[in-house]
Design a protein around this motif. Structure first.
Motif, PDB file in Angstrom:
ATOM      1  N   TYR A  88      14.480   8.107   4.524  1.00  0.00           N
ATOM      2  CA  TYR A  88      13.160   7.864   3.945  1.00  0.00           C
ATOM      3  C   TYR A  88      12.971   6.378   3.637  1.00  0.00           C
ATOM      4  O   TYR A  88      11.912   5.804   3.920  1.00  0.00           O
ATOM      5  CB  TYR A  88      12.983   8.702   2.684  1.00  0.00           C
ATOM      6  N   LYS A  89      13.994   5.752   3.080  1.00  0.00           N
ATOM      7  CA  LYS A  89      13.888   4.320   2.762  1.00  0.00           C
ATOM      8  C   LYS A  89      13.697   3.496   4.026  1.00  0.00           C
ATOM      9  O   LYS A  89      12.881   2.569   4.054  1.00  0.00           O
ATOM     10  CB  LYS A  89      15.133   3.851   2.011  1.00  0.00           C
ATOM     11  N   ARG A  90      14.450   3.839   5.094  1.00  0.00           N
ATOM     12  CA  ARG A  90      14.287   3.093   6.352  1.00  0.00           C
ATOM     13  C   ARG A  90      12.894   3.296   6.918  1.00  0.00           C
ATOM     14  O   ARG A  90      12.262   2.347   7.403  1.00  0.00           O
ATOM     15  CB  ARG A  90      15.345   3.540   7.369  1.00  0.00           C
ATOM     16  N   GLY A  94      10.102   0.449   7.457  1.00  0.00           N
ATOM     17  CA  GLY A  94       9.454   0.276   8.764  1.00  0.00           C
ATOM     18  C   GLY A  94       7.947   0.299   8.633  1.00  0.00           C
ATOM     19  O   GLY A  94       7.247  -0.528   9.239  1.00  0.00           O
ATOM     20  N   VAL A  95       7.423   1.232   7.847  1.00  0.00           N
ATOM     21  CA  VAL A  95       5.972   1.321   7.645  1.00  0.00           C
ATOM     22  C   VAL A  95       5.471   0.080   6.921  1.00  0.00           C
ATOM     23  O   VAL A  95       4.419  -0.474   7.267  1.00  0.00           O
ATOM     24  CB  VAL A  95       5.615   2.610   6.874  1.00  0.00           C
ATOM     25  N   HIS A 121      -1.513   2.582   6.841  1.00  0.00           N
ATOM     26  CA  HIS A 121      -0.353   3.387   6.519  1.00  0.00           C
ATOM     27  C   HIS A 121       0.130   3.260   5.068  1.00  0.00           C
ATOM     28  O   HIS A 121       0.659   4.197   4.527  1.00  0.00           O
ATOM     29  CB  HIS A 121       0.815   2.995   7.435  1.00  0.00           C
ATOM     30  N   PHE A 122      -0.054   2.127   4.515  1.00  0.00           N
ATOM     31  CA  PHE A 122       0.578   1.880   3.207  1.00  0.00           C
ATOM     32  C   PHE A 122      -0.399   1.182   2.299  1.00  0.00           C
ATOM     33  O   PHE A 122      -0.982   0.164   2.665  1.00  0.00           O
ATOM     34  CB  PHE A 122       1.815   1.016   3.400  1.00  0.00           C
ATOM     35  N   THR A 123      -0.602   1.716   1.127  1.00  0.00           N
ATOM     36  CA  THR A 123      -1.415   1.069   0.109  1.00  0.00           C
ATOM     37  C   THR A 123      -0.687   1.141  -1.205  1.00  0.00           C
ATOM     38  O   THR A 123      -0.004   2.099  -1.485  1.00  0.00           O
ATOM     39  CB  THR A 123      -2.800   1.750  -0.031  1.00  0.00           C
TER      40      THR A 123
END
Length: 124
Positions: A88-90, A94-95, A121-123
């Motif tokens: 999950y961390k990787r 990556g995201v 993807h990420f906020t």
């Protein structure tokens, strides 16, 4: 001739002495019977307790084996959780890096998007 004897009647025991000896034999016989029955009861209880100890030892052995199995299972699950957390961390890293790259790309190509991340993807 009468003076040669020891003053006792010849060969006969006094009835009181015989009665006392019979009473002693009866008391000793009764005590032996009581002791024997108590001994039998105690032996029976001892055998029962030995059986309980054997069963308890067997149950304890089974419980310790189950405990060891559960501890192994817990250890395997902890290792699996650790692997999943690392994956999950990787993926998250990556995201986040993809999002950062997209942000830089959008900021350089489109001037009207200043101040916006453009990341899908990420906020935060």
């Amino acid at each position: 001739m009468g003076g040669l004897g020891n003053g006792r009647r010849g060969g006969r025991s006094p009835p009181l002495l015989i009665a006392a000896l019979i009473a002693c034999i009866l008391v000793l016989g009764f005590n032996y019977w009581v002791s024997s029955s108590r001994n039998l009861d105690l032996q029976t209880k001892l055998y029962e307790m030995e059986g309980q100890v054997r069963r308890g030892a067997a149950e304890r052995g089974v419980a310790e084996m189950k405990k060891a199995e559960f501890q192994e299972e817990i250890q395997r699950q902890k290792e699996q959780i650790s692997r999943i957390e690392n994956i999950y961390k990787r993926q998250l890293e990556g995201v986040q890096s993809t999002c950062s790259q997209e942000k830089v790309s959008y900021n350089t190509t489109a001037s009207y998007n200043k101040g916006q991340s453009g990341c899908k993807h990420f906020t935060r």
